[in-house]
Design an enzyme around this catalytic site. Sequence first.
Site, PDB file in Angstrom:
ATOM      1  N   LYS A  72       0.752  -1.313  -0.060  1.00 48.91           N
ATOM      2  CA  LYS A  72      -0.058  -0.239  -0.121  1.00 48.91           C
ATOM      3  C   LYS A  72       0.854   1.199  -0.172  1.00 48.91           C
ATOM      4  CE  LYS A  72       0.732   0.987   4.545  1.00 48.91           C
ATOM      5  NZ  LYS A  72       1.051   2.220   5.214  1.00 48.91           N
TER       6      LYS A  72
ATOM      7  N   THR B 243      -3.717   5.336   3.796  1.00 43.28           N
ATOM      8  CA  THR B 243      -2.528   5.857   3.459  1.00 43.28           C
ATOM      9  C   THR B 243      -2.569   6.751   1.927  1.00 43.28           C
ATOM     10  OG1 THR B 243      -1.435   3.647   4.185  1.00 43.28           O
ATOM     11  CG2 THR B 243      -0.016   5.233   3.154  1.00 43.28           C
TER      12      THR B 243
END
Length: 332
Positions: A191, A248
């Site tokens: 990610k 994120t």
Amino acid sequence: MSRIAILGAGAWGTALAISLARRGGHELCLWAHSPDHARQLAETGENTRYLPGYILPADVEITPSLADSIADAEIILCVTPSQALRPIMKQIAPHLAPAQILLSAAKGIEEKTFLRMSQVMAEHTDGHNPIAVIGGPSFAQEVAAAMPTALSIACDDPSIGTRLQNDFSSPSLRVYRNEDIPGTELGGALKNVIALAAGIIAGLELGHNAAAALITRGIAEISRLSIACGGRRETMAGLSGIGDLILTCSSNMSRNRTVGVELGRGRKLPEILASLNGKVAEGVLSTTAALGLAARYGVEMPITEQMAAILHKDRSPRDAIRELMTRPGRTE
């Protein structure tokens, strides 16, 4: 009561120490790599460099000695940068007792070996120590501030997973458990790569459509590699998959997204990394490691490929986006 050693006094290690102390019922020891940093933490109770504004409870022991930190610890929580884990494991391996549980909170892939953090740990323990990983959408500041957070702990042994779940759960930290170590680790590591790309989209002001498309195709890319490495598809739909990715990619608190924003604005990578003042953007190194792992398993990762070209081959972000948008059509 468990005695827990927390290896790494950065923002995340400090936040987890605060959370565990707030929960109560544990003996806690926080290891800082630098003796000066350990001294400052012990004297002020505040991590002014990495997590200013949050006070460590007085009963958290601070030490610069790795051997002292893990002595008699039942759980060893490793919260170091991913590329620092191997040298730390080399140092602590001779001192480990078989019953000690190793729990990784690092979100990265080793650069040259393409190993996950649990695999690095396993290389130094010869199967004598239980290994688990913790992941999910979590900013250190919010955990330290007792804002509601949910994480996942993955462990092959359900009884150890349950014990860790109980040890870390509190009114502000809800912990789920699963048995998918590869999926939990790769969701957390990959990610960061997609977050770099999300930052570039923000830096170029390309809009919400592009950001949503990137996150969606990003989770598809992460899932392909995770499944190839033995992960489970359902893990990617959970906290350490889409949950961590959304956080994120969408928040200015993300260091990886921030690096991407500055790349999109035209700044060069060395200048951006220098401005982080010692903090780590894991996605920069994880990008090349992810491509090495993808090549090993024959997995296509077009976003990661373009991100690597931007970071390490000086490709312009706009050219990389153009190449992604003009790839041959395919089914979803």
